[in-house]
Design a protein around this motif. Structure first.
Motif, PDB file in Angstrom:
ATOM      1  N   ILE A 328       0.866  -1.183   0.000  1.00 20.29           N
ATOM      2  CA  ILE A 328       0.000   0.000   0.000  1.00 20.29           C
ATOM      3  C   ILE A 328       0.901   1.232   0.000  1.00 20.29           C
ATOM      4  N   GLY A 329       0.757   2.056  -1.026  1.00 23.93           N
ATOM      5  CA  GLY A 329       1.593   3.236  -1.176  1.00 23.93           C
ATOM      6  C   GLY A 329       0.969   4.465  -0.549  1.00 23.93           C
ATOM      7  N   ALA A 330       1.301   5.615  -1.107  1.00 25.02           N
ATOM      8  CA  ALA A 330       0.854   6.890  -0.550  1.00 25.02           C
ATOM      9  C   ALA A 330      -0.499   7.288  -1.122  1.00 25.02           C
ATOM     10  N   ILE A 331      -1.284   8.007  -0.321  1.00 27.23           N
ATOM     11  CA  ILE A 331      -2.513   8.638  -0.816  1.00 27.23           C
ATOM     12  C   ILE A 331      -2.093   9.742  -1.786  1.00 27.23           C
ATOM     13  N   ASN A 332      -2.857   9.927  -2.865  1.00 26.52           N
ATOM     14  CA  ASN A 332      -2.385  10.750  -3.977  1.00 26.52           C
ATOM     15  C   ASN A 332      -2.174  12.222  -3.639  1.00 26.52           C
ATOM     16  N   SER A 333      -2.942  12.777  -2.706  1.00 23.60           N
ATOM     17  CA  SER A 333      -2.818  14.212  -2.425  1.00 23.60           C
ATOM     18  C   SER A 333      -3.297  14.512  -1.006  1.00 23.60           C
ATOM     19  N   ALA A 334      -2.923  15.686  -0.524  1.00 20.27           N
ATOM     20  CA  ALA A 334      -3.384  16.121   0.802  1.00 20.27           C
ATOM     21  C   ALA A 334      -4.902  16.254   0.825  1.00 20.27           C
ATOM     22  N   ALA A 335      -5.487  16.728  -0.284  1.00 20.13           N
ATOM     23  CA  ALA A 335      -6.943  16.902  -0.341  1.00 20.13           C
ATOM     24  C   ALA A 335      -7.654  15.555  -0.248  1.00 20.13           C
TER      25      ALA A 335
END
Length: 474
Positions: A328-335
């Motif tokens: 599981i990688g990073a969520i695409n954006s802060a929003a």
């Protein structure tokens, strides 16, 4: 649990420039008004590049280039167009390692997904539609199907290169020309694809790429010289686009949100079903419109299945997207992280029971631990709204009729999954589900020859397969 030594893929295989322009009429340029935006690596918050933001004048130029190219391109024999698509597919295969690393850097998805899922499917779509280019008269759309003209295409950030392939390959195979706008958080692989087009010696103007935010997409959708609009993204934006093109005569296909039900019956193979559930909701961090975000499990096996699911989730590795061991990688954006966090907190406040395995999240970047909610009812917002993250809502049922009623109790209708050893039950239940794709004893499996699309608020039209040609033929 085994401790895995780091196995990072090298960033050096891809050369990311400091700045990128728009790709119009076969060449890159900086845009008329000089506006730029930054694209960041969601795993580190490091700025990867500055990218030109297209204004109305830039969109005008791109559409004009596509219009000029349309006559010669559509006049080519299908076999000649096919050669270009085959060439693009081969170049994508040759540059797949470079493109996979770029996709993981810009998007945050694990390298093993971009390398082993996204890139092979991207090449496969171009190969598949190359094969259709000289057979359109036999596709079932009449003896002399014609291209529509200029296609304006707007794609999302969750599968940047794959969604590009889904849009561009059938458009080119059928003789149309394209102006494509990638998502503002993931523009880099589309701009690298522009370089692939140049390498394949695709005639200038056949593919044009304009980068920018939502206003750039709106200019493109509303442009009077665009004949066909294809959009993949949120249901809210899809509604705005449908209103914008109503009465204009433009053809429109929409592939929008989803809230898929993954239905597990009491005779399902539990371990196999658990793998399918994990793949259904945690693949690409849950950034999948057809994600199996609602688990409907038969009451008699719910405890056994949940125990097995929690054991499996405890083995998932969250972290560096370029590490080949990462699940599981990073969520695409802060929003997007803020939205996932907000809806998860609402789920807990409404009384659902929240559980996540113990996992250390990196200090920098946008991260969210894989999460399940039990004790969920149809009234909970987490069971109704698309979270678009690694969050699973678990509901139970007693009879097949109740499972179908709960699965269909959603404004969406993109996909569903059924887990059972009985073929007759698969057919009977699938026939009653209002979903564009129903997987049986698997989930999230795609093939270029198989159409994909939804019902209700999940959009209309199909991409992939012979059906995917129809949207681009008059």
């Amino acid at each position: 649990m085994f401790e895995y030594a780091p196995a990072p893929e090298s960033r050096s295989v891809v050369d990311v420039a400091g700045s990128y322009g728009l790709f119009i009429d076969g060449a890159f340029d900086g845009g008329k008004d000089g506006n730029v935006f930054k694209t960041v690596n969601p795993a580190t918050e490091e700025v990867l590049a500055e990218v030109a933001a297209a204004g109305p004048e830039d969109v005008d130029r791109a559409v004009a280039a596509a219009r000029r190219a349309f006559g010669p391109w559509s006049a080519l024999p299908g076999a000649e167009r096919a050669k270009y698509l085959f060439r693009i597919a081969r170049i994508i295969q040759e540059r797949s390692r470079e493109l996979a690393v770029l996709e993981s850097l810009d998007n945050g998805k694990p390298i093993k997904e971009s390398r082993d899922v996204d890139l092979p499917l991207v090449a496969a779509h171009f190969f598949y539609y190359a094969g259709w280019a000289d057979k359109l008269a036999y596709a079932g759309f009449g003896p002399d199907p014609r291209p529509i003209g200029v296609a304006g295409q707007v794609i999302p950030w969750n599968f940047p290169l794959l969604m590009l392939a889904w849009k561009i390959a059938p458009a080119l195979a059928t003789g149309n020309t394209v102006v494509l706008k990638p998502a503002e958080t993931t523009p880099l692989s589309a701009l690298f694809f522009a370089d692939v087009c140049r390498q394949a010696e695709l005639p200038p103007g056949v593919v044009n790429i304009v980068t920018g935010a939502g206003d750039t997409g709106a200019y493109l959708v509303q442009h009077p010289d665009v004949n066909k609009v294809a959009f993949t993204g949120s249901t809210e934006v899809g509604r705005e686009i449908a209103r914008a093109v109503a009465g204009t005569g433009k053809r429109l296909t929409l592939e929008l949100g989803g809230k898929a039900a993954n239905i597990v019956f009491d005779d399902a193979p539990i371990d196999q079903a658990v793998e399918g559930i994990v793949n259904g909701i945690f693949f690409n961090q849950g950034h999948v419109c057809c994600a199996g975000s609602r688990l409907l499990v038969q009451e008699s096996v719910a405890d056994e299945l949940l125990a097995s699911l929690k054991r499996r989730m405890a083995t998932l590795r969250v972290g560096d997207p370029l590490d080949k061991n990462t699940d599981i990688g990073a969520i695409n954006s802060a929003a997007q992280l803020a939205r996932i966090t907000e809806l998860s907190e609402i789920g807990a406040s409404e009384g659902a029971e929240r559980w996540s395995p113990e996992c250390a999240l990196p200090d920098r970047g946008f991260w969210f631990a894989p999460t399940i909610f039990t004790g969920v009812t149809q009234a909970h917002r987490i069971a109704r709204e698309e979270i678009f993250g690694p969050v699973l809502s678990v509901l139970t049922f007693r009879t097949p009729e109740e499972a179908v009623a709960k699965a269909n109790n959603t404004p969406y209708g993109l996909s569903a999954g059924i887990w059972t050893e009985k073929g007759s039950r698969i057919l009977a239940v699938a026939d009653k589900l209002r979903a564009g794709v129903v997987w049986a004893n698997t989930f999230n499996k795609f093939d270029p020859a198989s159409p994909f699309g939804g019902y209700k608020e999940s959009g209309y039209g199909r991409e992939g397969g012979r059906h995917g040609l129809e949207a681009y033929l008059a």
